[in-house]
Design an enzyme around this catalytic site. Structure first.
Site, mmCIF file in Angstrom:
data_model
loop_
_atom_site.group_PDB
_atom_site.id
_atom_site.type_symbol
_atom_site.label_atom_id
_atom_site.label_comp_id
_atom_site.label_asym_id
_atom_site.label_seq_id
_atom_site.Cartn_x
_atom_site.Cartn_y
_atom_site.Cartn_z
ATOM 1 C CD GLN A 87 12.127 27.077 33.748
ATOM 2 O OE1 GLN A 87 11.439 28.046 33.509
ATOM 3 N NE2 GLN A 87 13.282 26.867 33.136
ATOM 4 C CB CYS A 93 11.342 28.425 29.929
ATOM 5 S SG CYS A 93 12.461 29.135 28.688
ATOM 6 C CG HIS A 250 11.653 32.890 29.973
ATOM 7 N ND1 HIS A 250 12.115 31.677 30.411
ATOM 8 C CD2 HIS A 250 10.510 33.120 30.660
ATOM 9 C CE1 HIS A 250 11.292 31.209 31.336
ATOM 10 N NE2 HIS A 250 10.312 32.069 31.483
ATOM 11 C CG ASN A 274 7.804 33.637 33.440
ATOM 12 O OD1 ASN A 274 8.277 32.539 33.159
ATOM 13 N ND2 ASN A 274 8.536 34.617 33.932
#
Length: 478
Positions: A87, A93, A250, A274
């Site tokens: 990112q 995200c 997120h 993530n």
């Protein structure tokens, strides 16, 4: 924790050209090759309006083609996978989580990212991608001019500095939505539907059916893409990191489901990634947790896949906690994130600097960063990183004292020459260079000083009166 699942479909339909003049990717590329020119997209120009629609561009951004950024650019290095996605400065995200899931579905990915493009002899500065929108497949062309600061991509990029498929995919998706800024808000399920032409389902895990794990397993086996996130009660909580390593609001991609034998019973685990590429769950069943000591070594290695701090981790669905961030947790998180930035020289933030950050942002005086406070800080942090990259003119990963002066001025901190000399003496090394941790310490403490003084200067006269206790409090807090 909402869980999104999207079953794919509608793959064989011919895509519709979306360029304003109606021409296809092949026609545009052929024309550029005949003329010996590189494509410049008139529908999505390399201008500020393609970046932001509600604000001015905060730093000097240059649009550069991959061949201007590295010696041997490649569209895809090896094979496209979820670790190619890092990112950037944009808060998208949700999109990155969907792209990470897309890389696990080769058929769907071949539709979204056609293979007839590279930086070889047929290169003409034009690429194309396909998305399902308005009940049809759209073929979206873009030129390969990408936003950068000091020759570093500032939006989505690959961990390999010569790989560009993910950056160009994000640009094409931004074009569909009108600008990069338009990607700040969205849902992972929305992007998954755009990548597959499928229909999405959402489950609230607090009210989930008892066989949710079985439902998810069947969905993955049938080619579905899945993601998850932690609910927030307000936008102020978005991207606030919890003490367990999770980030509220997120988007995460779900990359696998496993059952392991643990002390005579089966435990159901979900493998989650993530899209930041770092900042992982650190609770039970995390990469280095003690639970793995009671699992067969072959099974452990198969599931963890020699895990490192790559943003991917396993967790039991029942283990997901949230709290404010203490100073030591803040230090650990920032050191973990910043130490992986290749474009900066970084030795680690001291506990004192992290105390200064909390003093700056801790509006309710709890000694920790709550959700809203962390969100405001993270926006400041992204701005400070952008300033550092913008004014590190020789790309050394450090700042000269002169470059620091320019960066502080751009941050709105106007100091006279004597103060600037004191700052340089305080934070520069023997060669008068300032690495990122010293730069951050400097800018945080200066902002603290400006904040405290301005709060005391009630009449905006540029001077204040204080007693000894106020002076000691001021000195202690910065």
């Amino acid at each position: 924790m909402p869980l999104q699942s999207t079953l794919s479909g509608r793959r064989s339909v011919q895509a519709e050209n979306t360029q304003y003049d109606g021409r296809s990717f092949e026609e545009l590329r052929h024309e550029c090759l005949q003329k010996g020119v590189l494509f410049e997209d008139p529908d999505f120009p390399a201008t500020d309006s393609s970046l932001y629609y509600s604000q001015s561009v905060p730093v000097n951004i240059e649009w550069k083609r991959p061949k201007e950024l590295c010696d041997n650019p490649r569209f895809i290095v090896g094979k496209a996978d979820r670790t190619d996605i890092c990112q950037g400065q944009l808060g998208d995200c949700w999109l990155l989580a969907a792209i990470a899931s897309l890389t696990l579905k080769k058929d769907a990915m071949a539709r979204v990212i056609p293979h007839d493009q590279e930086f070889d002899h047929r290169y003409a500065g034009i690429f194309h991608f396909q998305f399902w929108q308005h009940n049809k497949w759209l073929d979206v062309v873009v030129d390969d001019r990408l936003p950068s600061v000091r020759n570093n991509l500032i939006m989505l990029h690959s961990a390999s500095n010569n790989e560009f498929w993910s950056a160009l995919l994000e640009k094409a998706y931004a074009k569909v939505h009108g600008s990069y800024e338009a990607l700040k808000g969205g849902t992972t399920m929305e992007a998954m539907e755009d990548f597959t032409g499928g229909v999405g389902e959402m489950y609230e895990t607090k009210k989930a059916p008892s066989n949710l794990f079985s439902i998810m397993k069947k969905a993955l086996d049938r080619g579905a893409m899945m993601g998850c996130s932690i609910d927030i009660t307000s936008s102020a909580e978005s991207e606030a990191k919890t003490s367990s390593g999770l980030v509220k609001g997120h988007a995460y991609s779900i990359t696998g489901l496993e059952e392991v034998h643990f002390r005579g019973q089966k435990v159901q685990l979900i493998r989650v990634r993530n899209p930041w590429g770092q900042v992982e769950w650190n609770g039970p069943w995390s990469d280095k947790s003690r639970e793995w000591n009671y699992v067969d070594s072959a099974e452990k290695n198969r599931i963890l896949q020699n895990s490192t701090e790559d943003g991917e981790f396993c967790s039991s669905p029942l283990c997901l906690q949230d709290k404010a961030i203490s100073v030591r947790e803040l230090q650990q998180m920032l050191n973990g994130v910043l130490s992986r930035r290749r474009e900066i020289k970084f030795d680690g933030l001291s506990l004192s600097t992290c105390h200064s950050i909390i003093n700056l942002m801790d509006a309710d005086c709890t000694g920790k960063l709550e959700f809203q406070e962390f969100k405001v800080f993270w926006e400041k942090m992204k701005k400070w990183i952008m300033l550092f990259l913008s004014f590190d003119t020789d790309r050394s990963g450090k700042m000269s004292s002169y470059e620091l002066r320019s960066a502080l001025k751009a941050a709105g901190m106007h100091l006279n020459n004597k103060l600037l000399q004191l700052v340089a003496l305080r934070f520069a090394d023997d060669r008068y260079d300032i690495d990122f941790d010293d730069y951050l310490t400097c800018i945080v403490r200066l902002e603290n000083m400006f904040r405290v003084f301005q709060s005391m200067d009630k009449f905006k006269r540029g001077r204040v009166n204080m007693n000894m206790l106020q002076f000691l409090m001021l000195s202690m807090n910065v």
